[in-house]
Design a protein around this motif. Sequence first.
Motif, short mmCIF file in Angstrom:
data_model
loop_
_atom_site.label_atom_id
_atom_site.label_comp_id
_atom_site.label_asym_id
_atom_site.label_seq_id
_atom_site.Cartn_x
_atom_site.Cartn_y
_atom_site.Cartn_z
N ASN A 1 -12.16 -13.59 -0.81
CA ASN A 1 -11.05 -13.38 -1.75
C ASN A 1 -9.84 -12.81 -1.03
OD1 ASN A 1 -11.93 -13.43 -4.98
ND2 ASN A 1 -13.61 -13.41 -3.52
N GLU A 2 -8.68 -13.15 -1.57
CA GLU A 2 -7.42 -12.68 -0.98
C GLU A 2 -6.92 -11.45 -1.72
OE1 GLU A 2 -6.84 -14.44 1.63
OE2 GLU A 2 -8.20 -16.06 1.07
N LYS A 3 -6.14 -10.66 -1.01
CA LYS A 3 -5.47 -9.53 -1.65
C LYS A 3 -4.18 -9.23 -0.91
CE LYS A 3 -7.12 -5.30 0.48
NZ LYS A 3 -7.67 -4.01 0.24
N LYS A 4 -3.29 -8.60 -1.61
CA LYS A 4 -2.05 -8.10 -1.00
C LYS A 4 -1.80 -6.74 -1.59
CE LYS A 4 2.65 -9.25 0.16
NZ LYS A 4 3.71 -10.27 0.10
N HIS A 5 -1.77 -5.76 -0.72
CA HIS A 5 -1.61 -4.37 -1.12
C HIS A 5 -2.70 -3.99 -2.12
CE1 HIS A 5 2.04 -4.48 1.18
NE2 HIS A 5 2.55 -5.42 0.39
N ASP A 6 -2.33 -3.68 -3.35
CA ASP A 6 -3.32 -3.21 -4.33
C ASP A 6 -3.65 -4.28 -5.36
OD1 ASP A 6 -0.87 -3.22 -5.58
OD2 ASP A 6 -1.15 -1.29 -6.57
N ARG A 7 -3.43 -5.57 -5.01
CA ARG A 7 -3.66 -6.64 -5.97
C ARG A 7 -4.52 -7.75 -5.36
NH1 ARG A 7 -1.16 -5.56 -10.54
NH2 ARG A 7 -1.50 -7.63 -11.42
N TRP A 8 -5.54 -8.16 -6.13
CA TRP A 8 -6.30 -9.36 -5.81
C TRP A 8 -5.40 -10.54 -6.09
CZ3 TRP A 8 -7.18 -13.18 -9.42
CH2 TRP A 8 -8.11 -14.16 -9.09
N LYS A 9 -5.50 -11.59 -5.25
CA LYS A 9 -4.69 -12.80 -5.44
C LYS A 9 -5.62 -14.00 -5.62
CE LYS A 9 -2.30 -13.09 -1.77
NZ LYS A 9 -1.32 -13.44 -0.75
N PHE A 10 -5.33 -14.80 -6.61
CA PHE A 10 -6.08 -16.04 -6.86
C PHE A 10 -5.79 -17.00 -5.72
CE2 PHE A 10 -6.50 -19.97 -9.74
CZ PHE A 10 -7.88 -20.04 -9.55
N SER A 11 -6.80 -17.46 -5.03
CA SER A 11 -6.60 -18.29 -3.84
C SER A 11 -5.99 -19.65 -4.17
CB SER A 11 -7.92 -18.48 -3.11
OG SER A 11 -8.88 -19.10 -3.95
N ARG A 12 -6.10 -20.09 -5.40
CA ARG A 12 -5.58 -21.40 -5.78
C ARG A 12 -4.16 -21.34 -6.33
NH1 ARG A 12 -11.21 -22.66 -8.78
NH2 ARG A 12 -12.46 -22.84 -6.89
N ASN A 13 -3.68 -20.13 -6.60
CA ASN A 13 -2.32 -19.94 -7.11
C ASN A 13 -1.97 -18.47 -6.91
OD1 ASN A 13 0.00 -19.49 -8.64
ND2 ASN A 13 -0.59 -20.94 -10.23
N GLU A 14 -1.25 -18.18 -5.84
CA GLU A 14 -0.99 -16.79 -5.46
C GLU A 14 -0.11 -16.02 -6.44
OE1 GLU A 14 0.27 -16.52 -1.42
OE2 GLU A 14 -1.70 -17.14 -0.67
#
Length: 189
Positions: free
Chosen positions: A101-114
């Motif tokens: 799974n992806e994340k940026k700072h304190d948020r998880w990011k949906f890999s199919r739509n950031e």
Amino acid sequence: MFDECLYLKNWMNQYSGRWWIAGGWAVDLHIGEQTREHKDIEIAIFREDQRLLLPQLSGWEAVYMKDKSPVPWDKEQWLSPPIHEIHAFSGEGTEIEFLLNEKKHDRWKFSRNEKITFPITRMNLQSEQGIPYLNPEIVLLYKAKHTRERDLEDFDNIFVYLNEHQKEWLKQSLMHHHPHHQWLKRLLY
């Protein structure tokens, strides 16, 4: 009832990163009972923590999926997008699928739509047995891509267990990523 999940909870005890049971098992852990047979077991981790798996996978065979084909994972190799899953096999026949799974700072990011994100601070659900599991609204968003019979069953089983915030997040996410998905009819009313 959740023997496989309890086994993984104990097995992941030494893993120092964040992890969650994902997929259909996450749905059942949220409900509190097994609602259907499961073909596999998946664990979600953050991509940036993939090296933390190395001690766990000592002695295991591991492959990643590239163009829907398994490729042996040289555990020194960093797995970057579009690779999102590792399949690990023990000598005793246990198979675990790790979802990167992806994340940026304190948020998880949906890999199919950031543009679709989720606060990591709210990714802390645990079963009565203390098993961490991925938020069901996130699980359902992943299941929406290729909705199979078991995914429809999971949605029907868990719908009454979702609170209004979970339903709203799933609705908004589907509207952005799958605007014609059949689940929206139920989420809109």
